[in-house]
Design a protein around this motif. Structure first.
Motif, PDB file in Angstrom:
ATOM      1  N   ARG A 199       0.831  -1.214   0.000  1.00 53.87           N
ATOM      2  CA  ARG A 199       0.000   0.000   0.000  1.00 53.87           C
ATOM      3  C   ARG A 199       0.860   1.256   0.000  1.00 53.87           C
ATOM      4  O   ARG A 199       0.609   2.204  -0.741  1.00 53.87           O
ATOM      5  N   ASP A 200       1.907   1.251   0.855  1.00 53.71           N
ATOM      6  CA  ASP A 200       2.763   2.448   0.928  1.00 53.71           C
ATOM      7  C   ASP A 200       3.401   2.757  -0.427  1.00 53.71           C
ATOM      8  O   ASP A 200       3.469   3.911  -0.855  1.00 53.71           O
ATOM      9  N   PHE A 244       0.287   3.150  -3.392  1.00 51.53           N
ATOM     10  CA  PHE A 244      -0.508   4.360  -3.180  1.00 51.53           C
ATOM     11  C   PHE A 244       0.411   5.576  -3.063  1.00 51.53           C
ATOM     12  O   PHE A 244       0.035   6.682  -3.452  1.00 51.53           O
ATOM     13  N   ARG A 303       0.856   6.284  -6.798  1.00 47.01           N
ATOM     14  CA  ARG A 303      -0.369   6.703  -7.499  1.00 47.01           C
ATOM     15  C   ARG A 303      -0.928   7.995  -6.905  1.00 47.01           C
ATOM     16  O   ARG A 303      -1.273   8.921  -7.632  1.00 47.01           O
ATOM     17  N   PHE A 304      -1.036   8.038  -5.576  1.00 47.13           N
ATOM     18  CA  PHE A 304      -1.607   9.227  -4.943  1.00 47.13           C
ATOM     19  C   PHE A 304      -0.557  10.346  -4.854  1.00 47.13           C
ATOM     20  O   PHE A 304      -0.859  11.510  -5.068  1.00 47.13           O
ATOM     21  N   ASN A 311      -8.069   6.746 -10.596  1.00 44.35           N
ATOM     22  CA  ASN A 311      -6.987   6.063  -9.876  1.00 44.35           C
ATOM     23  C   ASN A 311      -6.620   6.695  -8.545  1.00 44.35           C
ATOM     24  O   ASN A 311      -5.676   6.244  -7.904  1.00 44.35           O
ATOM     25  N   THR A 312      -7.312   7.754  -8.145  1.00 47.09           N
ATOM     26  CA  THR A 312      -6.871   8.459  -6.928  1.00 47.09           C
ATOM     27  C   THR A 312      -8.002   8.649  -5.924  1.00 47.09           C
ATOM     28  O   THR A 312      -7.774   9.243  -4.856  1.00 47.09           O
ATOM     29  N   TYR A 360     -11.158   3.276  -2.861  1.00 47.03           N
ATOM     30  CA  TYR A 360      -9.778   2.906  -2.533  1.00 47.03           C
ATOM     31  C   TYR A 360      -9.012   4.055  -1.870  1.00 47.03           C
ATOM     32  O   TYR A 360      -7.823   3.935  -1.606  1.00 47.03           O
ATOM     33  N   ALA A 361      -9.697   5.165  -1.614  1.00 47.96           N
ATOM     34  CA  ALA A 361      -8.991   6.326  -1.059  1.00 47.96           C
ATOM     35  C   ALA A 361      -8.553   6.088   0.393  1.00 47.96           C
ATOM     36  O   ALA A 361      -7.753   6.846   0.939  1.00 47.96           O
ATOM     37  N   GLY A 362      -9.075   5.062   1.003  1.00 47.52           N
ATOM     38  CA  GLY A 362      -8.602   4.721   2.349  1.00 47.52           C
ATOM     39  C   GLY A 362      -9.293   5.486   3.458  1.00 47.52           C
ATOM     40  O   GLY A 362      -8.845   5.453   4.613  1.00 47.52           O
ATOM     41  N   ASN A 376     -12.671   3.871  -9.683  1.00 49.03           N
ATOM     42  CA  ASN A 376     -11.520   3.070  -9.264  1.00 49.03           C
ATOM     43  C   ASN A 376     -11.894   1.587  -9.057  1.00 49.03           C
ATOM     44  O   ASN A 376     -11.258   0.688  -9.626  1.00 49.03           O
ATOM     45  N   ASN A 388      -0.229   4.076 -15.251  1.00 47.81           N
ATOM     46  CA  ASN A 388      -0.835   5.059 -14.351  1.00 47.81           C
ATOM     47  C   ASN A 388      -0.215   6.402 -14.714  1.00 47.81           C
ATOM     48  O   ASN A 388       1.002   6.591 -14.537  1.00 47.81           O
TER      49      ASN A 388
END
Ligand SMILES: NC(=O)c1ccc[n+]([C@@H]2O[C@H](COP(=O)([O-])OP(=O)(O)OC[C@H]3O[C@@H](n4cnc5c(N)ncnc54)[C@H](O)[C@@H]3O)[C@@H](O)[C@H]2O)c1
Length: 360
Positions: A88-89, A92, A95-96, A133-134, A138-140, A242, A266
């Protein structure tokens, strides 16, 4: 400094095996065609995390943003890291962190032999999905409450901003316009998700009206899944959120010969004059732990992903050549078992490298 600096994260599971094919290809193209490419291998992934707790250091993120033109990633996910923190780190974080809001996933069947649908040919399946994609689910954003009790509550919020929705829809239309496509589909679930997806539908109609020569068609995502299986030829460009984009492109991979054939990019399209942001290029598949270390993983998704990366770096002819080489490999049976061949990862990769190197 090289003209094109590419950070390479091989990652976990089959990642290192397929990425080795990708980097060999890039080195071959650099040597044969004189492209000014520099590869920067990064020791990141489950092994590093388990060794010293490092996931995605700030200084690496900064250097990628400031001094790289692209990132090539294998896959992340390792059964030894149950919570997938490192994955994830890193994923994301890229991507983020780079605001790579378009996940571009071509759904192209390269050979009739790979087409699983009755009475359909490879040429019936040729579309591209723009997955937001952001944002989305999935934004958490969310949380757990009373965890582990009978009253447990678990929430993931579905985040949809006007800016986020509009820019990916616009990117899909711009792609259609630039590539002579006549139709853009948007898939949502606005009949059931009347707040978030009403926004998608409204923005799709507004943006679509700016492109009078392109047909803007709306579908509910469940219906779209049905139509993709019944007749994929009606799709040219698809834009969706997403979560739905993640799922429908695995469905699409099923029409391409499996996950070993599905490539992705991406990216953050920028206007002329704006600073370019490095794209993240990765095969759609995950780390496939049961296949790792056995020389059986299909490297062609990575080959096609390298093609997308080279195209974004200004070498679109290389993407065409790599795609043709993969098509020939499938036709000649020079491929891994998942797509009907008898070769291992290394030999299937070597076939492509030799073919590409032989082209002048
Ligand atoms: N972007 C990413 O890094 C990414 C994407 C998806 C899954 N994952 C992670 O990967 C791990 C495994 O996930 P999964 O099993 O759900 O998905 P997966 O994509 O790894 O595997 C799904 C199926 O496809 C097959 N497959 C995948 N890639 C292949 C290849 N190159 N050649 C031949 N067959 C291939 C696998 O054997 C398996 O049957 C998990 O930890 C998951 O979180 C990572």
């Amino acid at each position: 400094m090289s003209k094109h600096r590419i950070a390479v994260i091989a990652g976990d599971g089959i990642g290192p095996e397929v990425i080795r094919v990708g980097t060999t290809l890039l080195e071959t193209l650099r040597d044969k065609r004189g492209y000014d490419l520099e590869l920067w291998p990064l020791d990141l992934g489950a092994d590093r995390y388990l060794r010293d707790g490092t996931t995605f250091p700030r200084e690496v993120a900064d250097e990628i943003r400031d001094r790289c033109d692209a990132v090539l990633l294998g896959a992340l996910g390792d059964p030894r890291v149950a919570d997938l923190k490192h994955a994830r780190d890193i994923l994301f974080g890229l991507r983020f962190g780079l605001d790579l809001y378009c996940n571009v996933r071509p759904v192209v069947c390269l050979h009739d032999r790979l087409m699983p649908l009755k009475n359909k040919r490879a040429s019936d399946c040729n579309f591209v999905v723009f997955r937001e994609n952001t944002e989305g689910i999935y934004a958490g954003m969310g949380g757990q409450f009373k965890r582990g009790t009978p009253d447990e509550v678990a929430i993931n919020e579905d985040i949809n901003t006007r800016k986020g929705v509009e820019r990916v829809i616009r990117a899909a239309f711009e792609y259609a316009k630039a590539n002579g496509k006549k139709r853009v589909h948007m898939a949502d679930k606005s009949n059931a998700m009347q707040h978030a997806h009403e926004l998608w539908l409204r923005v799709f109609r507004e943006v679509g009206a700016e492109y009078p020569n392109i047909e803007a068609k709306h579908l509910y995502i469940d219906a779209m899944c049905l139509f993709v299986v019944q007749d994929p030829s009606q799709f040219e460009v698809v834009v969706t959120n997403n979560l739905f984009g993640d799922i429908v492109t695995d469905l699409g991979a099923g029409l391409q010969g499996g996950l070993g054939m599905a490539a992705s990019a991406n990216v953050r399209p920028v206007k002329s004059g704006e600073k370019r942001v490095p794209g993240l290029f990765e095969p759609v598949h995950g780390s496939a732990p049961p296949l790792a270390g056995k020389d059986v993983a299909n490297p062609f998704a990575t080959v096609l992903t390298v093609g997308m990366m080279l195209s974004s770096l200004g070498y679109p002819e290389e993407e065409r050549r790599l795609t043709e080489c993969v098509r020939e490999a499938i036709a000649e049976g020079a491929c891994t078992a998942d797509v009907g061949g008898k070769l291992g990862t290394r030999d299937a990769g070597a076939f492509i490298v030799e073919r590409v190197a032989s082209l002048s």
